[in-house]
Enzyme design. Structure first.
Site, mmCIF file in Angstrom:
data_model
loop_
_atom_site.group_PDB
_atom_site.id
_atom_site.type_symbol
_atom_site.label_atom_id
_atom_site.label_comp_id
_atom_site.label_asym_id
_atom_site.label_seq_id
_atom_site.Cartn_x
_atom_site.Cartn_y
_atom_site.Cartn_z
ATOM 1 N N HIS A 34 42.523 32.655 56.010
ATOM 2 C CA HIS A 34 43.445 31.457 55.126
ATOM 3 C C HIS A 34 42.118 31.560 53.916
ATOM 4 C CE1 HIS A 34 46.633 30.219 58.353
ATOM 5 N NE2 HIS A 34 47.000 31.402 57.141
ATOM 6 N N MET A 181 42.161 36.067 63.473
ATOM 7 C CA MET A 181 42.105 34.619 63.141
ATOM 8 C C MET A 181 43.469 35.051 62.734
ATOM 9 S SD MET A 181 39.688 32.610 62.022
ATOM 10 C CE MET A 181 38.037 32.306 62.578
HETATM 11 P P1 AMP Z 1 50.363 33.440 56.626
HETATM 12 O O1 AMP Z 1 50.277 31.888 56.730
HETATM 13 O O2 AMP Z 1 50.267 33.999 58.708
HETATM 14 O O3 AMP Z 1 51.729 33.437 56.625
HETATM 15 O O4 AMP Z 1 49.616 33.968 56.227
HETATM 16 C C1 AMP Z 1 49.043 33.955 55.309
HETATM 17 C C2 AMP Z 1 47.986 34.883 54.276
HETATM 18 O O5 AMP Z 1 46.790 35.177 55.777
HETATM 19 C C3 AMP Z 1 48.513 36.230 54.744
HETATM 20 O O6 AMP Z 1 48.656 37.234 53.511
HETATM 21 C C4 AMP Z 1 47.582 36.393 55.785
HETATM 22 O O7 AMP Z 1 48.059 38.354 56.052
HETATM 23 C C5 AMP Z 1 46.375 36.363 55.456
HETATM 24 N N1 AMP Z 1 45.939 35.845 57.011
HETATM 25 C C6 AMP Z 1 46.803 35.218 58.052
HETATM 26 N N2 AMP Z 1 45.634 35.357 59.050
HETATM 27 C C7 AMP Z 1 44.415 36.129 58.437
HETATM 28 C C8 AMP Z 1 43.125 36.610 59.305
HETATM 29 N N3 AMP Z 1 42.923 35.955 60.300
HETATM 30 N N4 AMP Z 1 42.148 37.086 57.939
HETATM 31 C C9 AMP Z 1 42.946 37.391 57.167
HETATM 32 N N5 AMP Z 1 43.777 36.871 56.226
HETATM 33 C C10 AMP Z 1 45.060 36.771 57.318
#
Ligand code: AMP
Length: 294
Positions: A34, A181
């Site tokens: 994030h 991650m």
């Molecule tokens: P989430 O909180 O899981 O909905 O993720 C929020 C944003 O962070 C989304 O755009 C995800 O694709 C991105 N995200 C989650 N994990 C990763 C990661 N390991 N690397 C890059 N972006 C991530």
């Protein structure tokens, strides 16, 4: 850093902002993945807004909505350190008040892959992201390639509904053993956590075959699949080769970029991973070149 915890306060704050605004939508339980999105947003914009909202409409009834990890004090601390200007933290009641009836359904690209395993998921994602775009009116919104189909769905929606903004796609941030991650990694037992590095090893093996000249999507999938099958704790849902933009399945040898994606369960935890082939496309410039800006 200001925290807006209501629809009224984010609207009021937004009215008084000048310069370019970058939005990073999240569900909290923030990790370095994030924060890499936040860092990109910080580089590109005058103002950075992060939303933290565990969105009930993107969880199917059998999924982990109530168990999903939440830690607002620690998230706010991380965002403060990262130089974020505004954090938006609405509640489900604010976002979906009584008698809520309006949803955004992106068709073709929501089907297949995750759409097949997670009924209604992308309808929930498209709906909440539309609402965030309307409330925050960012110039650019930042998403992770970790959720490759989510990126494709949102880009389609932005074009189809004429949202006046750019989508920036950021590369996958990984642990030292290569595991992508994810807030859901916290669910893994130590044994599962160690076994989970098999996703990255599978991706690397297919990537190496591609670099040696293998261009057949079915063979690249098979190479990844065989490595995954060597891990006894891995319950494989799918390994798939698709067009990175349209998500159309790829079965013929091609020189066009290939999105190789997989989902593997460890116990009840579903882990996603993917790579774009050729490997040099997996940085921000390569992703922009492959996917475009909106
Ligand atoms: P989430 O909180 O899981 O909905 O993720 C929020 C944003 O962070 C989304 O755009 C995800 O694709 C991105 N995200 C989650 N994990 C990763 C990661 N390991 N690397 C890059 N972006 C991530």
């Amino acid at each position: 850093m200001q925290v807006a915890d209501s629809i009224e306060s984010i609207r009021e704050l937004r009215k008084n902002l000048s310069g370019t605004v970058g939005l990073v939508p999240t569900m909290g339980a923030l990790h370095a993945g994030h924060l890499s999105l936040v860092e990109e947003a910080r580089k590109d914009n005058d103002v950075v807004i992060v939303s933290i909202f565990v969105n009930p409409t993107q969880f199917a009834p059998n999924e982990d909505f109530s168990a999903y990890p939440r830690d607002l004090p620690s998230d706010l601390q991380k965002l403060r350190q990262a130089g974020v200007d505004v954090v938006f933290t609405p509640t489900p009641e604010m976002m979906y008040g009584t008698n809520y009836q309006t949803y955004v359904q992106v068709e073709g690209v929501s089907q297949g892959l995750e759409g097949e395993y997670r009924s209604g998921h992308f309808r929930g994602v498209a709906t909440v992201v539309s609402k965030l775009f309307n409330l925050i009116q960012p110039d650019t919104a930042y998403f992770g390639q970790k959720d490759a189909q989510q990126v494709a769905v949102i880009r389609r929606m932005v074009r189809d509904l004429n949202f006046p903004l750019q989508i920036a796609v950021c590369p996958i941030t990984r642990e030292t053993d290569g595991l992508a991650m994810s807030s859901r990694n916290a669910y893994l037992t130590q044994e599962q956590r160690e076994a989970a590095s098999v996703l990255y090893r599978a991706i690397q093996k297919a990537g190496a075959a591609y670099e040696r000249g293998e261009r057949h999507p079915d063979i690249l999938c098979q190479i990844a699949l065989e490595l995954l099958q060597s891990e006894p704790l891995a319950q494989i849902e799918y390994v798939s080769a698709n067009d990175p933009k349209t998500l159309a399945a790829r079965h013929d040898a091609t020189e066009q970029p290939i999105l190789l994606s997989m989902v593997v369960k460890f116990g009840k935890t579903r882990l996603l991973d993917n790579i774009i082939l050729p490997l040099h496309l997996n940085n921000r410039a390569g992703l922009t070149e492959t996917l475009g800006n909106n």
